[in-house]
Design a protein around this motif. Structure first.
Motif, PDB file in Angstrom:
ATOM      1  N   TYR A 146      22.922 -21.825  53.231  1.00 59.27           N
ATOM      2  CA  TYR A 146      21.975 -20.941  52.543  1.00 59.27           C
ATOM      3  C   TYR A 146      21.611 -19.746  53.427  1.00 59.27           C
ATOM      4  N   ARG A 147      21.352 -19.997  54.688  1.00 60.71           N
ATOM      5  CA  ARG A 147      21.012 -18.912  55.621  1.00 60.71           C
ATOM      6  C   ARG A 147      22.195 -17.957  55.792  1.00 60.71           C
TER       7      ARG A 147
ATOM      8  N   GLN B  26      22.287 -15.718  52.805  1.00 65.40           N
ATOM      9  CA  GLN B  26      21.249 -14.697  52.890  1.00 65.40           C
ATOM     10  C   GLN B  26      21.648 -13.603  53.881  1.00 65.40           C
TER      11      GLN B  26
ATOM     12  N   GLN C  79      22.124  -9.580  53.234  1.00 62.56           N
ATOM     13  CA  GLN C  79      21.496  -8.536  54.052  1.00 62.56           C
ATOM     14  C   GLN C  79      22.541  -7.530  54.529  1.00 62.56           C
TER      15      GLN C  79
ATOM     16  N   GLN D  89      23.986 -12.482  45.147  1.00 65.24           N
ATOM     17  CA  GLN D  89      22.628 -12.895  44.798  1.00 65.24           C
ATOM     18  C   GLN D  89      22.653 -14.064  43.809  1.00 65.24           C
TER      19      GLN D  89
ATOM     20  N   THR E 169      23.792 -17.188  45.699  1.00 69.12           N
ATOM     21  CA  THR E 169      22.723 -17.696  46.559  1.00 69.12           C
ATOM     22  C   THR E 169      21.640 -18.369  45.722  1.00 69.12           C
TER      23      THR E 169
ATOM     24  N   LYS F 100      20.502 -22.243  45.925  1.00 68.70           N
ATOM     25  CA  LYS F 100      19.089 -22.579  46.150  1.00 68.70           C
ATOM     26  C   LYS F 100      18.593 -23.547  45.071  1.00 68.70           C
TER      27      LYS F 100
END
Length: 111
Positions: A16-17, A20, A24, A98, A101, A105
């Motif tokens: 997950y990180r 993200q 970014q 997005q 992700t 999540k």
């Protein structure tokens, strides 16, 4: 999404990180390209009303080259068109990342 199923909570959060972080990176690239596109648009708007035979200077590979507005303007327009395409592609990639992700999540109930 990763091809193998994660074994524990640590791997789930790590993935997950990473997702993200990739988002970014895409946002940073998109911002950079949009700024460059806006610069090209400003140059184009500045050159449009000028006399085609007027001198114009262009930076090519770190060297300032003297040309005319007639020679420079088509190149600036072409580059801006290419940047429009790049911005569109980056936005599509960002939207896909997005969604991926958000799905990850929701699947693993990450808060």
């Amino acid at each position: 999404m990763p091809s193998t199923a994660p074994k524990n909570e640590q791997e789930i959060l790590s993935t997950y990180r990473q997702m993200q972080s990739e988002m970014q990176g895409l946002i940073q690239n998109l911002t950079k390209v949009e700024m460059e596109r806006n610069e090209h648009r400003l140059v184009e708007e500045t050159l449009e009303p000028l006399d085609p035979d007027r001198r114009a200077f262009r930076l090519v590979g770190g060297v300032l080259v003297e040309r005319t507005v007639r020679e420079v303007l088509p190149t600036v327009k072409e580059h801006r068109g290419n940047l429009d395409i790049v911005v569109h592609n980056l936005k599509e990639k960002l939207d896909a990342k997005q969604k991926e992700t958000a799905a990850w999540k929701a699947k693993y109930n990450i808060k």
